[in-house]
Design an enzyme around this catalytic site. Structure first.
Site, mmCIF file in Angstrom:
data_model
loop_
_atom_site.group_PDB
_atom_site.id
_atom_site.type_symbol
_atom_site.label_atom_id
_atom_site.label_comp_id
_atom_site.label_asym_id
_atom_site.label_seq_id
_atom_site.Cartn_x
_atom_site.Cartn_y
_atom_site.Cartn_z
ATOM 1 C CB ALA A 85 -15.141 -25.454 -9.632
ATOM 2 C CG ASN A 125 -20.892 -23.782 -2.088
ATOM 3 O OD1 ASN A 125 -20.859 -23.964 -0.886
ATOM 4 N ND2 ASN A 125 -20.036 -22.985 -2.706
ATOM 5 C CG ASN A 170 -18.378 -19.228 -1.033
ATOM 6 O OD1 ASN A 170 -18.459 -18.349 -1.877
ATOM 7 N ND2 ASN A 170 -19.254 -20.215 -0.952
ATOM 8 N NE ARG A 176 -20.920 -25.611 -12.824
ATOM 9 C CZ ARG A 176 -20.673 -25.259 -11.553
ATOM 10 N NH1 ARG A 176 -20.928 -26.085 -10.559
ATOM 11 N NH2 ARG A 176 -20.175 -24.058 -11.284
ATOM 12 C CE LYS A 222 -20.687 -15.626 -6.539
ATOM 13 N NZ LYS A 222 -20.198 -16.406 -7.663
ATOM 14 C CB ALA A 247 -12.299 -33.592 -13.742
ATOM 15 N NE ARG A 281 -41.321 1.618 11.327
ATOM 16 C CZ ARG A 281 -41.748 1.615 10.065
ATOM 17 N NH1 ARG A 281 -42.681 0.758 9.679
ATOM 18 N NH2 ARG A 281 -41.258 2.463 9.190
#
Length: 607
Positions: A351, A467, A512, A199, A217, A348, A91
């Site tokens: 990540a 991303n 990812n 960030r 997450k 740099a 439904r």
């Protein structure tokens, strides 16, 4: 190439596993050796009547049985026809397809955001059904609850906010956090995802609106790792924002002041960590989307004291390592050749530096795992940031980037200098891998990709990892069209495969950290490890192509080998070590402790 695709497409096997665990009668009927499976215990509730229907943790809607309706004073408050969860989902899905278009706020509102709105409303009403739908349709809805759509959600969160989810600790709460943490109703919390909004993805400082990334997450922790949704907590630490647009926006929901910095900032984070670990000593805290200037400092400050990790520094690194190792195999080279790979890294930040450090350690292990090997491994990387190639001539160089700064004479021999452009570096180095973690959309321009055609590798790898989608360094279409059909391509956000004509397909692999962090969290939880070590993260990276429970099992086993385990629930460290002697028993132990979205039997108990 097939090995690499399997490694970076862990989602498909994850989906199959989740579906089997939900519908395979033999699996569900197997005797449980270690503990009662998550989600199958009767649940005691201290509320009845409308209070139950208004609580998304316990609401079943029309699926309440007649005995439950009598027991919980619900008779007459619901339509008389009792529906199964499958009928409810059918439904809802009919309504979803119909409402997708109607929920849009005009032609500028992407369809993905409309889907997010509709799913969010379900989440507000009925958590069990929400996660059942998410698991059953993970390929379609993971990009809605997480990247890339979550970036759009965070940008518009003040306008999308309807009801609170998670907790907010602000600079105004200094001195009160120890008592504030007890306002959360759950006596047990297993997993916290915390951000300061500084960030968010590659979108910059979004302030309090960054809570959306923590919520997204944790949705994946529940769907992929089977963490009980009643024991997860998204957290925003609001220390202000330096986003001038938000500071002037009268509808902005956060503190309209510039960010705290220095010792004041550290004091707020310290107080938060002390508060949550005082109330929940065994909780795992994942730091998410903290700006680079704090990401490494906070990781080093807390990692040996608390059960915590930074997903941007360590999770992204794990996925990148899995992809880099997969690329070596896809190039037809033996794994021992990984330390010979020439890798140009664009970016740099936290990540980028996390990937560099992890890749260097992996190379060093293959070269003998000694100081000479560690020093030798750094020579395989050329790091380019917004100011060009990083060399020892760079003024005010970031301490994290210093180990990877090229020596001036060494750069000169290659025809390069301090601040050389990305195009120049690619032309001169002729890398095996071009790795993008810059958050600059289109950075891999036509000129950069043309330069990569000179790579000494027969199958150069292009990783456009930033991303959300608009920040990807290039698209797969651009990469295959300019560099050629024989490249290896992976991206952080999902892209469709490219039709190359003549029946050939250019595969776009998604790399990812959503494929890694659920297993890290679950494995740490079930091991009871007091910290999250580099070895545990490395064990997760080496199992990335397997399903989450296999990743979690690898993390548990590594924690046992490092003598970090303290046990989980009724399983003490000694028993857990015995379980780890059998891979089958270890995987079963993990499986039995994964929550499944099934309606529990509710039993009322008066306070």
């Amino acid at each position: 190439m097939s090995n690499f695709r399997n490694q970076t497409r862990a989602a498909a096997s994850l989906i199959r596993c989740l579906k089997r665990s939900l519908i395979d009668p033999a699996r569900m009927a197997r005797p449980r050796c270690f503990t009662t499976a998550e989600g199958h215990r009767p649940t005691l509730v201290h509320k009845r009547s409308l209070d139950i229907l208004h609580d998304p943790w316990f609401n079943k809607g029309t699926a309440f049985s007649m005995t439950e309706r009598d027991r919980l004073d619900l008779r007459g408050l619901l339509p008389p026809n009792i529906m199964s969860s499958e009928q409810q989902i059918e439904r809802f899905m009919v309504d979803l397809k119909r409402l997708e278009v109607q929920a849009r706020d005009g032609p500028s509102d992407p369809n993905a955001l409309a889907k997010w709105r509709i799913l969010n409303r379900l989440h507000d009403r009925n958590e069990t059904m929400y996660y059942k739908i998410l698991i059953a349709n993970i390929e379609e809805y993971a990009p809605i609850v997480y990247t890339p759509t979550v970036g759009l959600v965070c940008q518009n969160y003040s306008g999308l906010f309807r009801r609170p989810r998670g907790m907010y600790f602000s600079a105004e709460d200094r001195g009160e956090m120890m008592s504030l943490v007890y306002n959360w109703p759950a006596d047990q919390v297993d997993m916290i995802v915390v951000t300061d909004g500084s960030r968010i993805l590659g979108l910059g400082d979004l302030g309090v609106q960054g809570i959306g990334i923590a919520i997204g997450k944790l949705d994946l922790y529940v769907a992929a790792a089977g963490i009980n949704p009643q024991r997860v907590l998204p957290v925003m630490i609001d220390v202000g924002t330096n986003n001038e647009k938000l500071l002037k926006d009268p509808l902005y929901l956060g503190l309209q002041q510039h960010r705290l910095d220095g010792d004041e900032y550290i004091a707020v984070i310290d107080e938060f960590m002390e508060a949550v670990f005082t109330r929940w000593p065994h909780v795992i805290v994942q730091f998410e989307d903290f700006q680079s200037k704090w990401a490494f400092k906070l990781l080093q400050r807390y990692r040996n004291t608390y059960r915590m990790f930074n997903d941007d520094v360590q999770g992204t690194a794990g996925v990148a390592i899995a992809g880099l190792l997969g690329a070596v195999r896809a190039q037809g080279r033996p794994m021992i050749d990984f330390p010979k790979q020439k890798i140009v890294v664009a970016g740099a930040g936290s990540a980028g530096m996390g990937v560099l450090n992890a890749a260097r350690k992996t190379m060093a292990r293959m070269l003998g795992n000694n100081k000479t090997a560690f020093d030798s491994a750094k020579s395989q990387f050329w790091v380019v940031d917004a100011n060009g190639l990083i060399t020892e001539e760079r003024e005010n160089i970031d301490p994290e980037a210093l180990p990877f700064a090229r020596k001036i004479k060494e750069a000169g021999r290659q025809g390069l200098r301090e601040g050389a452009s990305l195009v120049e570096v690619v032309q001169q180095v002729k890398p095996d891998v071009l790795l993008g973690l810059s958050a600059v959309g289109g950075l891999f321009s036509k000129e950069v990709l043309e330069a990569l055609k000179g790579s000494t590798s027969t199958r150069p790898a292009i990783f456009a990892m930033s991303n959300p989608t608009k920040n990807a360094e290039c698209t797969p279409e651009e990469a295959f069209l300019i560099v050629g059909d024989n490249i290896i391509f992976a991206s952080g956000s999902p892209f469709r495969d490219v039709d190359l004509g003549n029946g050939h397909v250019g595969h776009c692999n998604q790399g990812n950290n959503m494929y890694l962090f659920p297993g890290i969290g679950l494995g740490t939880l079930l091991s009871g490890s007091r910290i999250i070590s580099d070895g545990m993260l490395q064990a997760a990276a080496e199992r990335i192509r397997d399903i989450t429970k296999e990743v979690a099992a690898a993390v548990v086993k590594e924690a046992v080998e490092e003598d970090l385990v303290e046990g989980y629930r009724e399983i003490d460290a000694r028993e857990l070590k015995k379980i780890c002697q059998s891979q089958e028993e270890l995987v079963e132990y993990v499986q039995n402790n994964m929550w499944s979205p099934e309606y529990p039997t509710l039993v009322y108990k008066k306070d």
